[in-house]
Design a protein around this motif. Structure first.
Motif: not given
Length: 512
Positions: A320-333
């Protein structure tokens, strides 16, 4: 004599009549052959005669004493000179006979003791005509006395330090005699009575065991090193090391038993305290290990759930098309969850190693292949920090006989640390071999370690900076785990480092 005025009477002529023997010649004969050093001083304190034995005692000839009249005082040892002068004054004040002991310094520099006897002599008219002096060398006697005093002191010191109790009792356990030391050890004053009729039964705790010792002593004569426990007047249990002797008459009939008791109560109490401490330590270690295992298990379960959900979330976000900050947050988690998982694994492993529950399975292990596996896991982490991670193999066959899992753990932790504590530069793993050894060096260009901290580097929960504000994360367990695995596989680990100059960890295995 050499220069004595013959008109002066030294001895009563009725004892030595002139028609029999000259008393002066008799005196010379006696003194010439005497082992004592005899000399004569005239009324003016001048030496007018000396026997030849002066050379034997002092090393100086009588001619040397005549030529230097002050030599009689010069040879007196400095520490005895004031006493010698005091003695001389007493004689000059009219003291007829004096006896003193002095040290002299011989011509060769030796210190010798002399017994000095001084007699004032008067003629028939009661006129003072001089002094007769006899000196005897008593150095050996003094030394013998000193040796005896030294040995007496040593014996006294020994008996003061070692509490030895002695007793005698009849074959049926009645007290015959007891020495002062044992009485005091048992807590009885000298005037207090001990139950003589029931001495053995009331004093010794292991009564039934002692019956066997008495039978053995009666058969053999002596039994040594008996572990004996007694009860004091106050009810305290005392521990002794005992020697038991059976005393018999000429016909071989048992008269009495004689015991020597060495008090080892303090030693026994210390041993018991140490055993108790060790037991408590083992219990604490067991509780700690069980606690860590339980807590780690309880944490690991939800961590696995989080990691699984993160993987699903990442998969869904990729479609899906989501904001990059959400992807980064998932990576940090994900990253932080992996960090928690790594910490839990280290805690579990350390608890297992500390409890000696880890079983190794030695086999032939190719260290180059093991290190390549670890390299593949960490190459991405190194690249994210712009660190050049390389593996260099200069061994034809880096095969060792070890536990493969241990090898993986050793190099996983060392490579992890090399990347973690390096901000820029490189991390190099170098494999070499020398004299039947395979040597693996993990080098980095990171923050390094202070030299004074290196001896504590492999201790559990040990970090150079234990404050909450330290720059690098970590529990301080990693290198402790490494050291444990090295020890289990008979591998040597060494470290070289300086602050801000990087570090080199060197692991040495026996080649298979």
């Amino acid at each position: 004599m050499d220069s004595i005025n013959t008109n002066k009477t030294i001895y009563d002529e009725s004892v030595f009549p002139h028609d029999h023997i000259d008393p002066e010649n008799l005196f010379k004969i006696i003194t010439e052959f005497s082992i004592d050093w005899i000399y004569w001083l005239d009324p003016h304190n001048k030496l007018i005669y000396s026997s030849p034995s002066c050379r034997y005692i002092t090393g100086y000839s009588k001619e040397e004493f005549f030529s230097d009249q002050s030599l009689l005082i010069k040879i007196i040892a400095p520490e005895d000179k004031s006493r010698f002068i005091s003695h001389t004054r007493d004689v000059l004040r009219g003291k007829i006979f004096c006896s003193e002991e002095f040290r002299i310094i011989t011509k060769s520099g030796q210190t010798r003791w002399i017994a000095h006897n001084c007699q004032a002599v008067y003629d028939d008219d009661n006129k003072y005509i001089g002094r007769y002096i006899s000196n005897r060398d008593i150095t050996d006697i003094k030394k013998a006395h000193q040796d005896v005093r030294t040995k007496d002191k040593q014996l006294t010191d020994i008996y003061n330090e070692v509490r030895v109790g002695c007793y005698r009792m009849s074959p049926d356990g009645k007290l015959i005699s007891i020495n002062k030391s044992l009485r005091e050890i048992l807590g009885y004053k000298s005037e207090e009575a001990i139950d003589k009729r029931n001495f053995e039964r009331n004093t010794f705790l292991n009564y039934d065991e002692r019956r066997k010792y008495k039978e053995e002593a009666a058969a053999k004569g002596t039994v040594k090193n008996i572990a004996t426990a007694c009860i004091s007047k106050e009810g305290k249990i005392l521990h002794f090391r005992e020697t038991l002797n059976a005393v018999k008459d000429d016909n071989g009939n048992l008269i009495f038993f004689e015991g020597s008791l060495y008090d080892i109560t303090k030693q026994k109490e210390a041993e018991l305290s140490l055993l108790e401490t060790e037991a408590q330590k083992r219990n604490l270690e067991k509780l700690k290990t069980e606690f860590l295992a339980t807590i780690s298990h309880e944490i690991r379960t939800p961590i696995n759930v989080i990691l699984n959900l993160i993987q699903i979330l990442k998969s869904d976000l990729a479609n899906v098309d989501v904001h990059s900050e959400i992807i980064e947050s998932a990576a940090i988690i994900e990253t932080e969850t992996f960090r928690i998982q790594r910490t839990i694994e280290l805690i579990l492993e350390m608890s297992q190693l500390a409890a000696n529950d880890f079983e190794i399975n030695p086999e032939k292990v190719d260290l180059h292949k093991v290190i390549k596996e670890v390299y593949d896991k960490y190459i991405n982490a190194a690249q994210r920090k712009n660190i050049e991670l390389t593996v260099i193999n200069r061994s034809d066959s880096p095969v060792v006989y070890a536990d493969k899992y241990s090898c993986i753990q050793i190099f996983t932790q060392l490579i992890d640390n090399a990347i973690k504590y390096t901000s820029h530069g490189e991390a190099v793993v170098l494999i070499t071999e020398k004299s039947g050894k395979v040597i693996v060096e993990v080098k980095d260009t990171g923050v390094g370690i202070k030299k004074e901290y290196i001896p504590y580097l492999f201790s559990t929960f040990s970090q150079e900076d234990n404050s909450y504000s330290r720059m690098f994360e970590g529990t301080g367990l990693g290198l402790a785990v490494v050291k444990k695995h090295c020890d289990l596989n008979d591998a040597l680990i060494e470290v070289e480092s300086e602050k801000n100059k990087g570090a080199v960890f060197r692991v040495v295995f026996d080649k298979a």
